[in-house]
Write a protein that holds these residues in place. Structure first.
Motif, mmCIF file in Angstrom:
data_model
loop_
_atom_site.group_PDB
_atom_site.id
_atom_site.type_symbol
_atom_site.label_atom_id
_atom_site.label_comp_id
_atom_site.label_asym_id
_atom_site.label_seq_id
_atom_site.Cartn_x
_atom_site.Cartn_y
_atom_site.Cartn_z
ATOM 1 N N UNK A 55 0.777 -1.231 0.000
ATOM 2 C CA UNK A 55 0.000 0.000 0.000
ATOM 3 C C UNK A 55 0.807 1.278 0.000
ATOM 4 N N UNK A 56 2.138 1.179 -0.112
ATOM 5 C CA UNK A 56 3.014 2.360 -0.097
ATOM 6 C C UNK A 56 3.827 2.376 -1.387
ATOM 7 N N UNK A 57 3.658 3.433 -2.188
ATOM 8 C CA UNK A 57 4.246 3.503 -3.512
ATOM 9 C C UNK A 57 5.063 4.770 -3.704
ATOM 10 N N UNK A 58 6.185 4.605 -4.390
ATOM 11 C CA UNK A 58 6.987 5.745 -4.827
ATOM 12 C C UNK A 58 6.654 6.037 -6.290
ATOM 13 N N UNK A 59 6.405 7.305 -6.595
ATOM 14 C CA UNK A 59 6.277 7.729 -7.982
ATOM 15 C C UNK A 59 7.682 8.005 -8.507
#
Length: 558
Positions: free
Chosen positions: A38-42
C-alpha cells in the motif's frame, strides 16, 4: 529529455502480484515502485504524469474561486475527538514523546474547520479552500497498485457558506469543476448518487470511472437517466407471486429449514413471497431488519437509516429477544423496533414464527406487525430503473472523486460560526470535495491501454512524442533524431529522445509500454529518403512523413 539520462526501469514481465491493468503497466513501465504494501513511490515518469493530473485539478479549482493552501499531515487528536471521528478504524493514531495524541488524517475536514473559526462575518462568505496533501489510511487489504493504498495525495476542498442555498451553489460549482477535470483527463465517468459514509452530511455524489479492476459497482440505467453507486442504488424488484390471501397468519411446521431456498421449496412458494430476518444490535438494543426473501441486505443503507454503527446479533441475543433459534425469526410478536424494506409494504409473506422449526403463512404489515420502512435491499441486475423502468446495468468502476454536502456536521462541534446582518451567530454550512490525482492516473491507464502497454491521453502523457533513434552514439541517425527533437520542442511539444544503446525491438517495446501519444522513428531509411515513420499510439496507425514537414504534421496529430 534524453532517455539515456532518465531513470526508467522498465520490465519485460508483469509483477507476480498484479491483477489490475494499471498495476501491471505502471510497474512495468517504470512509473511507480512499491516500498511496502500500500506504499508507492512515484518514479520520474510517474511523478510527471501525476503532476499533470494535479495541474488540471488546480486550474479547474482556481476557475471556481478556490484558494490553494496546505495543512499539516500531523494533526492534534483533539480535533478528531471533537468531531467524533477519532474511533474510525482506518485512522492512524500516534503519540509524541510527551504523550500528546495525534492522527495522520485521511481527510482534512477537522483542520480546515479549525481555520474557518477565524471567519467572523457573513461578508466574508462564501469561501472555497483547497490543498493537495498527503493522506494516510490504515487500509487492511492494500491491492491494485494505486487503487487501494495506505498513503496517497488527495486534493480536498472545503466550501463555507451561510446557508443551504449557498451550499447548493458551491456544490454545483464543484460538480462542474469535476466534470471538466475528468473530461480534460480523457476519462469516461459517471456522476453517481452515493453514500456519505464516515464523512457524514446530507448528500453526496461519486465520480466513477468504469474499469475492470474497479472496487466500486456502478449501477446505471440503459436509457441513461440513472446512475448510482451500488451502496445506495435503488432498483424496482420483480413482482412477487403470492399465494391466496389469508384472513390471519397460519402456523406451518418447518423442521430443519433455515434457508429461504429450502423454505420456498418446502412450501411451494415464490422466494419473493417470503421474508428474511436480519437481527442487529444498535446501541445495545436488538433491531429486526426485514427483507424480502430473494433480496440481500445493503449494509451501508441499513447503517444510514439507523444513523449509527451496528453489528449482527449473536445467537444468545437472538434467543433472548425472539425466543427462537436463527432461521425461525419473524416480525409477528417481536416487541423491539422493526425496520423493513419497502418491498414488504404490499402483500402477504411467509415469515418465521419466532418458534424454532415453525413459520407463519400470510403475514401482512399493518395488520400483523408495525414497521418503519426504508430502502434496505441491494439492487440487482433483474431490477428495473427507479426513474423510467428500464433495465439496470452493473459494472465495476474506480472512484476518482467524491463530493459531499456536510451542512453543519463539523462546524457545530468545532465551533465555526459567523455573524449575520443583525449580529446573530450561526454555524457555517460546509461542503467537502475530494479527488485523487493517483486515482485519475490509474483510471486513465485502465481505460487507455492495449496488449502492448499504456496509451496515455495527451493531457496526462509523460511526453507528447517519443523520438526513437535507431543508431549508435555519434551516428548520423542519432544526430538527425536530436535535430528533429529540438525542432519539435521549439514548436512547444514535449519530447522524449530514446538515444539509448539498445536494440530497435527493445526501444519499440518500451515506446509502446510508456504510451506517449506519438512515436517517431529515425533510422537508416531516414538518411536515405529524408522521411521518418510516425505512429499514433492510440490506434497504431502509421505514416511516413518528410523531415521538413515533420514538426507541423506531428503537432497536428496530437
Amino acid at each position: 529529455m534524453r532517455a539515456s539520462e532518465l531513470f526508467i526501469p522498465t520490465l519485460r514481465e508483469d509483477p507476480g502480484d498484479a491483477e489490475a491493468a494499471s498495476h501491471r503497466l505502471l510497474v512495468r513501465g517504470g512509473f511507480i515502485r512499491q516500498v511496502a504494501a500500500g506504499l508507492w513511490t512515484f518514479l520520474p515518469l510517474g511523478w510527471r504524469v501525476h503532476q499533470k493530473a494535479v495541474q488540471i485539478v488546480r486550474e479547474e479549482m482556481d476557475a471556481i474561486g478556490g484558494q490553494e493552501m496546505l495543512c499539516p499531515v500531523l494533526t492534534p487528536a483533539e480535533l478528531w475527538q471533537a468531531s467524533d471521528r477519532y474511533g474510525i478504524p482506518e485512522l492512524f493514531k500516534l503519540e509524541d514523546r510527551a504523550g500528546r495524541q495525534f492522527v495522520l488524517p485521511l481527510s482534512h475536514e477537522e483542520t480546515m474547520t479549525f481555520h474557518a473559526r477565524e471567519l467572523q462575518s457573513y461578508k466574508q462568505l462564501p469561501q472555497i479552500w483547497y490543498h493537495f496533501a498527503t493522506k494516510d489510511r490504515d487500509e487492511p487489504r492494500p491491492r491494485g497498485g494505486l487503487l487501494r493504498v495506505r498513503e496517497f495525495i488527495m486534493k480536498d476542498a472545503y466550501s463555507f457558506d451561510r446557508d443551504e442555498e449557498g451550499l447548493d451553489r458551491s456544490f454545483q460549482a464543484h460538480a462542474g469543476a469535476y466534470r471538466r477535470i475528468l473530461e480534460r483527463a480523457g476519462i469516461e465517468f459517471y456522476e453517481a448518487e452515493a453514500e456519505s459514509g464516515m464523512m457524514g452530511g446530507s448528500e453526496s455524489t461519486d465520480y466513477l470511472a468504469p474499469a475492470e479492476s474497479g472496487e466500486n459497482t456502478l449501477v446505471t440505467c440503459e436509457n441513461g437517466d440513472y446512475a448510482a453507486d451500488l451502496e445506495i442504488a435503488r432498483g424496482i424488484p420483480r413482482a412477487a407471486e403470492f399465494p391466496e390471501r389469508l384472513g390471519a397468519p397460519e402456523e406451518v411446521e418447518t423442521p430443519g429449514v433455515t434457508t429461504i431456498e429450502a423454505l420456498a421449496e418446502l412450501l411451494s412458494v415464490d422466494s419473493a413471497a417470503t421474508s428474511k430476518a436480519m437481527p442487529v444490535v444498535v446501541d445495545g438494543r436488538v433491531v429486526l431488519g426485514l427483507l424480502r426473501g430473494d433480496d440481500r441486505l445493503e449494509e451501508a443503507k441499513l447503517a444510514g437509516v439507523l444513523g449509527a454503527d451496528y453489528r449482527p446479533a449473536t445467537e444468545d441475543e437472538i434467543r433472548q429477544a425472539f425466543g427462537a433459534d436463527p432461521g425461525s425469526l419473524g416480525p409477528v410478536g417481536f416487541s423491539g423496533e422493526i425496520l423493513a424494506d419497502e418491498a414488504l409494504r404490499e402483500g402477504q409473506f411467509v415469515a418465521g414464527a419466532n418458534r424454532t422449526g415453525w413459520h407463519l403463512r400470510g403475514v401482512e404489515q399493518g395488520r400483523d406487525f408495525e414497521a418503519r420502512f426504508a430502502d434496505l435491499r441491494q439492487a440487482k441486475e433483474a431490477d428495473a430503473c427507479p426513474k423510467c423502468g428500464g433495465p439496470l446495468r452493473f459494472q465495476t468502476a474506480i472512484e476518482v472523486g467524491h463530493i459531499f454536502k456536510l451542512g453543519t456536521r463539523y462546524s457545530v462541534p468545532l465551533g465555526a460560526k459567523y455573524l449575520d446582518e443583525s449580529g446573530q451567530e450561526h454555524p457555517l454550512v460546509m461542503g467537502s470535495y475530494g479527488i485523487g490525482p493517483g486515482r485519475i492516473v490509474a483510471a486513465a491507464v485502465e481505460q487507455h491501454h492495449d496488449e502492448h502497454g499504456i496509451s496515455w491521453p495527451r493531457s496526462l502523457a509523460p511526453y507528447d512524442i517519443d523520438v526513437v533513434a535507431i543508431g549508435s552514439d555519434g551516428s548520423e541517425a542519432l544526430d538527425t533524431a536530436e535535430s528533429l527533437a529540438g525542432e519539435l520542442e521549439a514548436a512547444d511539444l514535449s519530447v522524449l529522445l530514446d538515444d539509448r544503446d539498445r536494440r530497435p525491438g527493445e526501444k519499440f517495446a518500451d515506446a509502446d509500454l510508456l504510451g506517449c501519444p506519438v512515436r517517431v522513428t529515425v533510422g537508416k531509411k531516414t538518411l536515405e529518403d529524408g522521411k521518418v515513420d510516425v505512429l499514433r499510439r492510440e490506434d497504431r496507425s502509421e505514416e511516413r512523413i518528410s523531415l521538413a514537414d515533420a514538426p507541423g504534421r506531428i503537432g497536428g496529430m496530437l
